[in-house]
Design an enzyme around this catalytic site. Sequence first.
Site, PDB file in Angstrom:
ATOM      1  N   MET A  11       0.586  -0.793  -0.159  1.00 43.92           N
ATOM      2  CA  MET A  11      -0.247  -0.048  -0.156  1.00 43.92           C
ATOM      3  C   MET A  11       0.600   1.355  -0.343  1.00 43.92           C
ATOM      4  O   MET A  11       1.980   1.288   0.924  1.00 43.92           O
ATOM      5  CB  MET A  11      -0.578   0.020   0.932  1.00 43.92           C
ATOM      6  N   GLY A  14       2.672   3.735  -4.601  1.00 43.47           N
ATOM      7  CA  GLY A  14       2.780   4.743  -6.198  1.00 43.47           C
ATOM      8  C   GLY A  14       1.995   4.268  -7.102  1.00 43.47           C
ATOM      9  O   GLY A  14       2.389   4.618  -7.919  1.00 43.47           O
ATOM     10  N   LYS A  15       1.521   3.375  -6.596  1.00 41.86           N
ATOM     11  CA  LYS A  15       0.617   2.295  -8.378  1.00 41.86           C
ATOM     12  C   LYS A  15       0.535   3.269  -8.959  1.00 41.86           C
ATOM     13  O   LYS A  15       0.428   3.189 -10.520  1.00 41.86           O
ATOM     14  CB  LYS A  15       0.143   1.289  -7.737  1.00 41.86           C
ATOM     15  N   GLU A  94      -4.852  -1.881 -10.053  1.00 43.47           N
ATOM     16  CA  GLU A  94      -6.244  -3.028  -8.664  1.00 43.47           C
ATOM     17  C   GLU A  94      -5.937  -4.702  -9.448  1.00 43.47           C
ATOM     18  O   GLU A  94      -7.119  -4.640  -9.269  1.00 43.47           O
ATOM     19  CB  GLU A  94      -7.555  -2.202  -8.712  1.00 43.47           C
ATOM     20  N   GLN A  96      -4.086  -7.219  -8.238  1.00 48.64           N
ATOM     21  CA  GLN A  96      -4.836  -8.200  -7.773  1.00 48.64           C
ATOM     22  C   GLN A  96      -6.358  -8.804  -7.753  1.00 48.64           C
ATOM     23  O   GLN A  96      -6.613 -10.116  -7.441  1.00 48.64           O
ATOM     24  CB  GLN A  96      -4.187  -7.638  -5.666  1.00 48.64           C
ATOM     25  N   HIS A 191       7.352  -5.194  11.384  1.00 49.53           N
ATOM     26  CA  HIS A 191       6.640  -4.790  12.113  1.00 49.53           C
ATOM     27  C   HIS A 191       5.495  -5.378  11.957  1.00 49.53           C
ATOM     28  O   HIS A 191       4.496  -4.631  12.811  1.00 49.53           O
ATOM     29  CB  HIS A 191       6.806  -2.847  12.060  1.00 49.53           C
TER      30      HIS A 191
END
Length: 199
Positions: A11, A14-15, A94, A96, A191
């Site tokens: 996320m 910059g896609k 998008e 995916q 993280h």
Amino acid sequence: MAQLFFRYGAMSSGKSIEILKVAHNYEAQGRKIALMTSNVDDRSGVGTVASRIGLHRKAVPISEDLDLFNYVSELNKSDVESGNGRVACVLIDEAQFLKRHHVLECAKIVDELKIPVMAFGLKNDFQNHLFEGSENLLIFADKVEEMKTICHYCGHKATMNLRINSGKPVYEGEQVQIGGDESYYPVCRFHYFHPNKQR
């Protein structure tokens, strides 16, 4: 030579701004593009490619039953007949959320129509499982490229998406939950597992 490209990133990598930039570059040279996006992502309205910095543009929404090969073939045919020129590139945001058949249709566009297809999307979901579209693009794409961004917590390279609810990490739930910066953080592996620890 036309190829199928898959550019993936966490996320906020910059896609969407990149796909809008590519579309602009083609059109600035007088070349026609087919800009498409999944109808699953409705954050800015169905059929809209929108970046976090505020740029947005209408696109053809991809439904589960849309045959991408037939759509691009017909678009190409009607454009040539009307004198508008041939489609120079297919751009998909998008990616995916594509189904396996969509990815195979993209490969067919490249192989039979000789039109490059550039797909942009996430690789893995918030549980670090591959999305169906991403998995099939990793299999069938001619070129795969990672778009990099930094971890929300430490500034190291982010490779994962951490789902957030009321400031707390979420590791279970439905694969698809549409959201932006309020719902997901790009994070490094450390993280992802330890969001409240210093690295």
